[in-house]
Motif scaffolding. Structure first.
Motif, PDB file in Angstrom:
ATOM      1  N   SER A  61       0.808  -1.081  -0.018  1.00 56.84           N
ATOM      2  CA  SER A  61      -0.039  -0.038  -0.202  1.00 56.84           C
ATOM      3  C   SER A  61       1.159   1.225   0.164  1.00 56.84           C
ATOM      4  N   GLY A  62       2.265   1.203   0.208  1.00 62.23           N
ATOM      5  CA  GLY A  62       3.068   2.015   0.277  1.00 62.23           C
ATOM      6  C   GLY A  62       3.041   3.119   1.440  1.00 62.23           C
ATOM      7  N   LYS A  63       2.277   2.640   2.548  1.00 64.37           N
ATOM      8  CA  LYS A  63       2.234   3.223   4.017  1.00 64.37           C
ATOM      9  C   LYS A  63       3.525   3.349   4.610  1.00 64.37           C
ATOM     10  N   GLU A  64       3.741   4.386   5.113  1.00 65.68           N
ATOM     11  CA  GLU A  64       5.156   4.677   5.897  1.00 65.68           C
ATOM     12  C   GLU A  64       4.541   5.112   7.471  1.00 65.68           C
ATOM     13  N   LYS A  65       3.400   5.428   7.773  1.00 68.67           N
ATOM     14  CA  LYS A  65       3.049   5.917   9.097  1.00 68.67           C
ATOM     15  C   LYS A  65       1.896   5.158   9.565  1.00 68.67           C
ATOM     16  N   ILE A  66       1.767   5.073  10.809  1.00 67.68           N
ATOM     17  CA  ILE A  66       0.598   4.158  11.181  1.00 67.68           C
ATOM     18  C   ILE A  66      -0.429   5.646  11.739  1.00 67.68           C
ATOM     19  N   THR A  67      -1.751   5.373  11.319  1.00 72.98           N
ATOM     20  CA  THR A  67      -2.652   6.529  11.691  1.00 72.98           C
ATOM     21  C   THR A  67      -3.458   5.867  12.768  1.00 72.98           C
ATOM     22  N   GLN A  68      -4.425   6.901  13.154  1.00 74.48           N
ATOM     23  CA  GLN A  68      -5.428   6.403  14.419  1.00 74.48           C
ATOM     24  C   GLN A  68      -6.282   5.328  13.762  1.00 74.48           C
ATOM     25  N   LYS A  69      -6.907   5.517  12.442  1.00 73.32           N
ATOM     26  CA  LYS A  69      -7.631   4.714  11.727  1.00 73.32           C
ATOM     27  C   LYS A  69      -6.987   3.354  11.618  1.00 73.32           C
ATOM     28  N   ASP A  70      -5.865   3.314  11.418  1.00 79.71           N
ATOM     29  CA  ASP A  70      -4.933   2.078  11.221  1.00 79.71           C
ATOM     30  C   ASP A  70      -5.072   1.239  12.539  1.00 79.71           C
ATOM     31  N   TRP A  71      -5.180   1.835  13.873  1.00 76.43           N
ATOM     32  CA  TRP A  71      -5.162   1.198  14.933  1.00 76.43           C
ATOM     33  C   TRP A  71      -6.513   0.554  15.262  1.00 76.43           C
ATOM     34  N   GLU A  72      -7.577   1.295  14.695  1.00 75.00           N
ATOM     35  CA  GLU A  72      -8.833   0.951  15.069  1.00 75.00           C
ATOM     36  C   GLU A  72      -9.271  -0.311  13.834  1.00 75.00           C
ATOM     37  N   VAL A  73      -8.532  -0.447  12.813  1.00 77.43           N
ATOM     38  CA  VAL A  73      -8.887  -1.350  11.948  1.00 77.43           C
ATOM     39  C   VAL A  73      -7.953  -2.517  12.434  1.00 77.43           C
ATOM     40  N   LEU A  74      -6.678  -2.568  12.982  1.00 76.29           N
ATOM     41  CA  LEU A  74      -5.817  -3.638  13.568  1.00 76.29           C
ATOM     42  C   LEU A  74      -6.701  -4.036  14.633  1.00 76.29           C
ATOM     43  N   ALA A  75      -7.487  -3.272  15.365  1.00 77.97           N
ATOM     44  CA  ALA A  75      -8.125  -3.786  16.966  1.00 77.97           C
ATOM     45  C   ALA A  75      -9.349  -4.663  16.266  1.00 77.97           C
ATOM     46  N   THR A  76     -10.198  -3.883  15.169  1.00 76.16           N
ATOM     47  CA  THR A  76     -11.256  -4.858  14.797  1.00 76.16           C
ATOM     48  C   THR A  76     -10.865  -6.210  13.975  1.00 76.16           C
ATOM     49  N   ALA A  77      -9.594  -6.163  13.548  1.00 74.03           N
ATOM     50  CA  ALA A  77      -9.239  -7.495  12.714  1.00 74.03           C
ATOM     51  C   ALA A  77      -8.710  -8.491  13.962  1.00 74.03           C
ATOM     52  N   ILE A  78      -7.793  -8.086  15.015  1.00 78.50           N
ATOM     53  CA  ILE A  78      -7.441  -8.824  15.946  1.00 78.50           C
ATOM     54  C   ILE A  78      -8.587  -9.418  16.881  1.00 78.50           C
ATOM     55  N   ASN A  79      -9.885  -8.582  17.142  1.00 76.44           N
ATOM     56  CA  ASN A  79     -10.816  -9.197  17.971  1.00 76.44           C
ATOM     57  C   ASN A  79     -11.667 -10.113  17.021  1.00 76.44           C
ATOM     58  N   ARG A  80     -11.735  -9.976  15.570  1.00 77.41           N
ATOM     59  CA  ARG A  80     -12.423 -10.982  14.918  1.00 77.41           C
ATOM     60  C   ARG A  80     -11.503 -12.150  14.832  1.00 77.41           C
ATOM     61  N   THR A  81     -10.435 -12.258  14.804  1.00 83.78           N
ATOM     62  CA  THR A  81      -9.425 -13.253  14.937  1.00 83.78           C
ATOM     63  C   THR A  81      -9.205 -14.115  16.194  1.00 83.78           C
ATOM     64  N   TYR A  82      -8.842 -13.186  17.258  1.00 84.98           N
ATOM     65  CA  TYR A  82      -8.777 -13.853  18.568  1.00 84.98           C
ATOM     66  C   TYR A  82     -10.066 -13.618  19.639  1.00 84.98           C
ATOM     67  N   ASN A  83     -11.194 -13.836  19.090  1.00 88.20           N
ATOM     68  CA  ASN A  83     -12.372 -13.731  19.984  1.00 88.20           C
ATOM     69  C   ASN A  83     -12.573 -12.774  20.969  1.00 88.20           C
ATOM     70  N   ASN A  84     -12.549 -11.724  20.220  1.00 84.01           N
ATOM     71  CA  ASN A  84     -12.733 -10.396  20.975  1.00 84.01           C
ATOM     72  C   ASN A  84     -11.623  -9.960  22.277  1.00 84.01           C
ATOM     73  N   PHE A  85     -10.185 -10.213  21.428  1.00 81.26           N
ATOM     74  CA  PHE A  85      -9.359  -9.859  22.520  1.00 81.26           C
ATOM     75  C   PHE A  85      -9.143  -8.807  23.257  1.00 81.26           C
ATOM     76  N   THR A  86      -9.430  -7.687  22.920  1.00 75.30           N
ATOM     77  CA  THR A  86      -9.397  -6.443  23.400  1.00 75.30           C
ATOM     78  C   THR A  86     -10.361  -6.370  24.820  1.00 75.30           C
ATOM     79  N   GLU A  87     -11.675  -6.792  24.219  1.00 70.38           N
ATOM     80  CA  GLU A  87     -12.649  -6.808  25.080  1.00 70.38           C
ATOM     81  C   GLU A  87     -12.249  -7.699  26.489  1.00 70.38           C
ATOM     82  N   ARG A  88     -11.806  -8.911  25.975  1.00 68.78           N
ATOM     83  CA  ARG A  88     -11.480  -9.731  27.043  1.00 68.78           C
ATOM     84  C   ARG A  88     -10.187  -9.175  28.116  1.00 68.78           C
ATOM     85  N   LEU A  89      -9.267  -8.517  27.493  1.00 69.58           N
ATOM     86  CA  LEU A  89      -8.335  -7.961  28.076  1.00 69.58           C
ATOM     87  C   LEU A  89      -8.792  -6.778  29.052  1.00 69.58           C
ATOM     88  N   ARG A  90      -9.752  -5.891  28.785  1.00 71.31           N
ATOM     89  CA  ARG A  90     -10.389  -4.928  29.363  1.00 71.31           C
ATOM     90  C   ARG A  90     -11.057  -5.504  30.558  1.00 71.31           C
TER      91      ARG A  90
END
Length: 598
Positions: A504-533
Motif C-alpha cells: 500500500s506504500g504506507k510509511e506511518k500508522i494512523t489512528q484509523k489503522d489502529w482501529e482497523v487492527l483492533a477490529t481484525a485482532i478481535n475477529r481473529t482472537y475472539n474479542n481480544f481487546t474486550e477480554r483484556l479490558r
C-alpha cells in the motif's frame, strides 16, 4: 467509651435508614428514559455514573445494572458473558419484584440466546411470558413473543414461529408501537417464506412497506424492499426484483444489496453485471455474527463466478473459482459441525442444570429459616464488631477482594486455555479408551445401567474432542487469513520487520489503522481487546496497543517504533502490566507469553 457508644448508635441509625428505599438519582432516571430512543447516550451517562454507584444502596445498584443491559441491548451490543444478569436475576427473584422481574427474565433470555444456550434462553423467555400474564406492559410482552418466535424460526420450526409472531403483533397493536409492528409483520412474512407460502408472505411484506412509508422511515422501507425482491425472484420476475433492489439503496457499501443484485443479474442472464457485484461482495468483510454465514456467502460468490466464467469460455478462470468454492464448502461444513456439537452440549448441560436446580431447591427450603436467623445474628454482631475499625477493615477487605477476583479471572483464563489444549484432548482420548475397556468387560444384565452411563460419557468426550479440533482448525484458518490481510502487512512494514511487504506504500500508522487492527485482532482472537479490558479495566490505550502488537508477534524494537516510545519504556510497561494483572512481580517475557496464550 462515649465515642464508641456514639459510633455504635450512628451505625444503628444508618442501618435503619438503609432498610428504606431511597429515590433513584435524577441522572439515573434520565438514563432510563434514553435507553430505548437513544441507547448510545444512555450508555455514556451510565459510564459516568459508574463510580457514584459504589456508594449507592443495593436497590439502586441493581437498577443501574439492569439499565446497562437494556441500553446495550438496544444499541445492538452482543453479550459475551452471563455474569451480570445472574446477579440481577438473583436479586429481583429474592425480592419478588413483579415490576422489574419480567424485564429481567426477558433480558436473561436475550443474553443466553446470544451465548448460544437456546434451551436456557427459551426457559427465561417463557418465564417472562408467564409473569406478564394480566400485565398492561404490552410493549415488553410483544418483544418477548418476538424473541421466542425468532428462536423458533432459527430452529426451523416455522409453524410455531408464525403463531408466536402473530401473538407478538397482537400485543404490539395494543401498545401502538409502529416500529415494532413493522418488525412483527416482517417476521410473519419470513415465517410464510419458510413455509414457501409466497402469497401470504407478499401480503405481510406489503403491509410492512406501507407502514414504513407512512412513518417516513427510509431504512425500514429499504430493508423490506430487499425482502420483496426475494419474493419476485422466487416467482421468476427478475426485472421487478432488480428494480426494487436498486431502489432499496441503504448505503454506498451494502454487502446485502451486492449479494441480491449479483444473484438477480446472474439469473437474468446479465453476466457482466453479475460478475461486477460478485467481485464487489468478495471485497467486503464478514458482516455476520459467525463464520458460518460468511463462508456460505463467499462460497456462493465463487460458484457464481465459476459458472459465469464457464459460460464465457474462460475455463482456466472457472476452474480457479471452483477450487475456492470447494475450499469454502469444506469451511461451511466445519462450521455446521461445530454448531451441531454446540447444540448437543447445550441440551445436555440444560438437563444437568434442571436436575441440580431441583436438588438445590429442596435443600434451600429446609435451610431457609435457619439462614435468615443466622444472617440476622451475623449482621448485629458485625455492626458492634467493626464500630472501632470500620474504615481500615473496609479498605483491607476491598484490596483482598480485588486480588481474589483477579486471581479468579486468571484461573478462568488458564482453565479455558487448558480446555482448548492438545493435552486436554489427549487426556480425553485416554479416558475414552478406558471407557471402551470397561464396556468390553461389562457383560451381565446387572451392569446394563452402568454400561449405558459409560457409553453416554464416552460419546460426550468424543463430541468434546471433535469440537475442540474443529475450533482449533477454524482458529488456524482465521489466523492465516489475518496474516494475509493488508492491515497486518502494513504494521509489519512500518515496524521494519524482515521480509515485510509494502504493497500500500504506507510509511506511518494512523489512528484509523489502529482501529482497523483492533477490529481484525478481535475477529481473529475472539474479542481480544474486550477480554483484556475485562481482566484489567484500567488498561490505557497505549498499554492496549502494546498488547495488540505482542499478540501479532512484533518484537519490542518494532513496538517502540510503532508507538513512538523508547524500547526501555516498552519493557517497563510490559513488567507493570504483568504486576498489575497478576499481583506479583514478573519479567516482560512472562507478560509476552501470557498475551500469546490469551
Amino acid at each position: 467509651m462515649k465515642q464508641i457508644i456514639r459510633v455504635v448508635l450512628l451505625l444503628f441509625l444508618l442501618s435503619l435508614f438503609a432498610c428504606k428505599d431511597r429515590p433513584y438519582p435524577r441522572t439515573l432516571i434520565m438514563a432510563d428514559s434514553l435507553t430505548y430512543s437513544k441507547p448510545d447516550s444512555a450508555i455514556t451517562i451510565l459510564k459516568e455514573l459508574k463510580e457514584q454507584m459504589n456508594s449507592e444502596p443495593e436497590t439502586t445498584q441493581m437498577y443501574y445494572r439492569l439499565l446497562q443491559i437494556r441500553a446495550n441491548d438496544n444499541a445492538y451490543i452482543p453479550y459475551s458473558s452471563d455474569s451480570l444478569i445472574k446477579a440481577i436475576l438473583t436479586y429481583y427473584q429474592d425480592k419478588k419484584d413483579s415490576t422489574r422481574l419480567p424485564e429481567v427474565y426477558y433480558y436473561a433470555g436475550r443474553i443466553y440466546l446470544d451465548l448460544g444456550d437456546t434451551p436456557k434462553a427459551l426457559q427465561y423467555l417463557q418465564k417472562a411470558i408467564e409473569v406478564l400474564k394480566g400485565s398492561s406492559n404490552y410493549r415488553l410482552i410483544s418483544k418477548t413473543y418476538q424473541q421466542v418466535g425468532t428462536l423458533y424460526l432459527y430452529q426451523h420450526v416455522s409453524d410455531k414461529a408464525l403463531a408466536t409472531f402473530k401473538e407478538a403483533f397482537h400485543y404490539t397493536k395494543l401498545s401502538g408501537d409502529n416500529t415494532q409492528a413493522f418488525y412483527n409483520m416482517r417476521s410473519i412474512g419470513r415465517s410464510f417464506v419458510a413455509q414457501t407460502n409466497m402469497d401470504s408472505a407478499f401480503y405481510y411484506y406489503k403491509k410492512a412497506e406501507l407502514l414504513a412509508q407512512k412513518m417516513g422511515n427510509r431504512a425500514l422501507v429499504s430493508s423490506i424492499g430487499l425482502e420483496l425482491a426475494r419474493i419476485y425472484e422466487h416467482s421468476g420476475k427478475y426485472e421487478e426484483a432488480l428494480t426494487i433492489t436498486k431502489n432499496s439503496y441503504i448505503s454506498p457499501e451494502d454487502p446485502a444489496q451486492y449479494a441480491i443484485l449479483a444473484h438477480l443479474y446472474n439469473e437474468a442472464g446479465k453476466l457482466d453485471s453479475a460478475c461486477y457485484y460478485y467481485t464487489k461482495l468478495l471485497s467486503t468483510g464478514n458482516r455476520y455474527d459467525n463464520l458460518d454465514g460468511y463462508y456460505q456467502e463467499r462460497r456462493n460468490c465463487y460458484k457464481g463466478l465459476s459458472d459465469i466464467a464457464r459460460q464465457q469460455g474462460k475455463l482456466a478462470e472457472a476452474l480457479a473459482y471452483m477450487d475456492k468454492y470447494f475450499i469454502y464448502t469444506d469451511s461451511v461444513q466445519h462450521a455446521l459441525d461445530t454448531e451441531s456439537i454446540r447444540k448437543t452440549n447445550a441440551l445436555y448441560n440444560y438437563q444437568l442444570r434442571e436436575k441440580e436446580n431441583i436438588r438445590l431447591e429442596t435443600i434451600a427450603q429446609k435451610q431457609k429459616v435457619w439462614i435468615v436467623s443466622l444472617l440476622a445474628g451475623i449482621i448485629i454482631t458485625l455492626i458492634i464488631a467493626i464500630s472501632t475499625g470500620i474504615i481500615y477493615n473496609l479498605r483491607k477487605r476491598q484490596r483482598r477482594t480485588q486480588a481474589k477476583r483477579q486471581q479468579e479471572k486468571l484461573k478462568e483464563i488458564a482453565d479455558e486455555q487448558y480446555r482448548s489444549s492438545r493435552k486436554f484432548v489427549e487426556e480425553n482420548e485416554e479416558r475414552i479408551e478406558a471407557f471402551k475397556k470397561k464396556l468390553q468387560n461389562t457383560e451381565s444384565q446387572k451392569d446394563e445401567l452402568e454400561k449405558s452411563l459409560q457409553e453416554a460419557e464416552k460419546k460426550l468426550l468424543e463430541l468434546t474432542n471433535k469440537q475442540i479440533k474443529v475450533r482449533q482448525k477454524l482458529q488456524t484458518l482465521s489466523e492465516t487469513a489475518f496474516k494475509e490481510s493488508q492491515i497486518y502487512k502494513d504494521f509489519y512494514h512500518v515496524a521494519e520487520m524482515p521480509n515485510s511487504e509494502n504493497i500500500s506504500g504506507k510509511e506511518k500508522i494512523t489512528q484509523k489503522d489502529w482501529e482497523v487492527l483492533a477490529t481484525a485482532i478481535n475477529r481473529t482472537y475472539n474479542n481480544f481487546t474486550e477480554r483484556l479490558r475485562n481482566l484489567y479495566p484500567d488498561i490505557s490505550t497505549h498499554e492496549l496497543r502494546i498488547c495488540m502488537l505482542i499478540k501479532i508477534a512484533i518484537p519490542p524494537m518494532g513496538i517502540a517504533k510503532l508507538t513512538t516510545h523508547s524500547k526501555q519504556a516498552i519493557t517497563s510497561s510490559r513488567k507493570k502490566l504483568y504486576q498489575k494483572t497478576h499481583n506479583q512481580p514478573g519479567s516482560p517475557d512472562l507478560w509476552d507469553n501470557f498475551i500469546q496464550k490469551f
